[in-house]
Motif scaffolding. Structure first.
Motif, mmCIF file in Angstrom:
data_model
loop_
_atom_site.group_PDB
_atom_site.id
_atom_site.type_symbol
_atom_site.label_atom_id
_atom_site.label_comp_id
_atom_site.label_asym_id
_atom_site.label_seq_id
_atom_site.Cartn_x
_atom_site.Cartn_y
_atom_site.Cartn_z
ATOM 1 N N MET A 33 23.726 4.677 -28.079
ATOM 2 C CA MET A 33 22.498 4.194 -28.879
ATOM 3 C C MET A 33 22.428 4.966 -30.150
ATOM 4 S SD MET A 33 20.536 1.359 -29.624
ATOM 5 C CE MET A 33 21.192 0.263 -28.267
ATOM 6 N N LEU A 65 24.070 -5.633 -24.086
ATOM 7 C CA LEU A 65 24.802 -4.520 -24.685
ATOM 8 C C LEU A 65 25.172 -3.356 -23.456
ATOM 9 C CD1 LEU A 65 21.736 -5.438 -26.101
ATOM 10 C CD2 LEU A 65 22.412 -3.274 -27.551
ATOM 11 N N PRO A 118 22.956 0.003 -34.344
ATOM 12 C CA PRO A 118 22.679 -1.045 -33.583
ATOM 13 C C PRO A 118 21.450 -2.129 -34.036
ATOM 14 C CG PRO A 118 21.509 0.935 -32.516
ATOM 15 C CD PRO A 118 22.447 1.139 -33.598
ATOM 16 N N LYS A 174 26.179 4.097 -34.620
ATOM 17 C CA LYS A 174 26.482 3.009 -34.241
ATOM 18 C C LYS A 174 25.990 1.673 -34.863
ATOM 19 C CE LYS A 174 29.587 4.238 -31.237
ATOM 20 N NZ LYS A 174 31.140 4.106 -31.263
ATOM 21 N N TRP A 190 28.000 -5.974 -27.367
ATOM 22 C CA TRP A 190 27.903 -4.643 -28.139
ATOM 23 C C TRP A 190 27.937 -3.579 -27.235
ATOM 24 C CZ3 TRP A 190 25.161 -0.260 -28.539
ATOM 25 C CH2 TRP A 190 25.173 0.353 -29.907
#
Length: 317
Positions: A154, A181, A160, A158, A150
């Protein structure tokens, strides 16, 4: 080409490749003061043939366009997602002074027209897909479907935390799945909510943080993963998706407006179960050819060259 100090990350390949492909002399002007535009106008000293490209429809460019007499020079503006989706800049630009508008996807074309319907009458609107330098990426030779990647800032766009829900679902079936990440910074709320949820779901041991990865190191980073999990609520294109596919990763893309106009239906999910099923049936190097055929840098440079030639023909007629 008029660029801004923090928004010139999509121009390097164009600046490097366009002169040889098009026959045009290309010069980058980084705008740090009004004097830079004056220098660009002086450099484009043949208004009947020359053009000025504004990269991003972002301040101070809209105000510059409205206040400037371009003296017959052709004006090109390339619009990215943020100007049309999250800010009023597209809606408030003097498009009557712009000859050509470039967007990178069909979805972005509709968003520009929704924000500024007058573009239909004032300017030529072109879809020119982003191009990736395919030579920088090689097929993954040690593919492992349990390594999920990924990447991105942040932030809430996006999305997450969706990657955590998907990882949790996968862990109910096989605890070998691991999420890596890259890309730090962004919004405090997004980071806080991600870390909170990771702890509550018991996933902190299944997550690796690689931090910020340089552009030069991104091919190797993608190649270390088996599947890219892409959870954004919206993208104009999605460079990371193309780069991951070129690196041999399979790709799992959260369905968002416009995704199906760029990426195959087999890569898009709309539920957590759907994402898990897609990842569990992932295969290596599945979409490399797809990206090579549609989104290679050569295609983008050719399309821009044609646009410039069209401008030259229009100016001569």
């Amino acid at each position: 080409m008029m660029t801004l100090p923090t928004l010139d990350h999509f121009t390097a390949d164009i600046l490097a490749r366009l002169p040889a492909a098009s026959g045009w002399e290309v010069q980058k002007f980084m705008v740090t003061s009004p004097a830079v535009l004056a220098a660009a106008l002086e450099w484009t000293d043949d208004p009947s043939r020359d053009a000025i490209w504004f990269e991003f429809c972002w301040p101070p460019f809209p105000a510059m366009i409205e206040a400037t007499d371009f003296g017959g020079r052709r004006v090109i503006v390339r619009v990215h997602r943020i100007e049309a989706v999250e800010t009023p800049y597209v809606a408030n630009t003097a498009w009557a002074k712009v000859d050509d508008v470039i967007v990178v996807s069909p979805d972005m074309r509709e968003r520009v027209l929704s924000a500024a319907p007058e573009v239909t009458y004032t300017s030529r609107l072109h879809i020119i897909f982003n191009g990736v330098d395919t030579t920088r990426f090689t097929a993954n030779q040690s593919w492992n479907k349990f390594r999920l990647g990924w990447c991105g800032l942040m932030n809430l766009r996006k999305n997450p935390t969706l990657a955590l829900h998907i990882l949790w679902k996968l862990h109910q079936r096989d605890d070998r799945y691991h999420l890596t990440l890259c890309g730090m910074g962004g919004e405090a709320l997004a980071s806080e909510s991600f870390l909170y949820l990771a702890e509550k779901l018991g996933l902190t041991g299944a997550i690796t943080w690689d931090g910020r990865i340089s552009q030069a190191d991104m091919p190797a980073w993608h190649a270390s993963n088996g599947v890219l999990v892409h959870t954004s609520l919206h993208e104009s294109f999605g460079y990371a998706i193309a780069e991951a596919a070129l690196s041999g990763c399979d790709i799992a893309i959260a369905g968002h407006p416009g995704a199906d106009t760029i990426w195959p239906a087999e890569t898009i999910f709309h539920t957590i179960d759907g994402a898990a099923a897609l990842i569990q049936t992932a295969r290596p190097n599945r979409w490399r050819h797809y990206v090579e055929q549609r989104f290679c840098l050569g295609h983008q440079i050719t399309d821009i060259s044609r646009l410039l030639q069209c401008n030259l023909q229009a100016a001569s007629s």
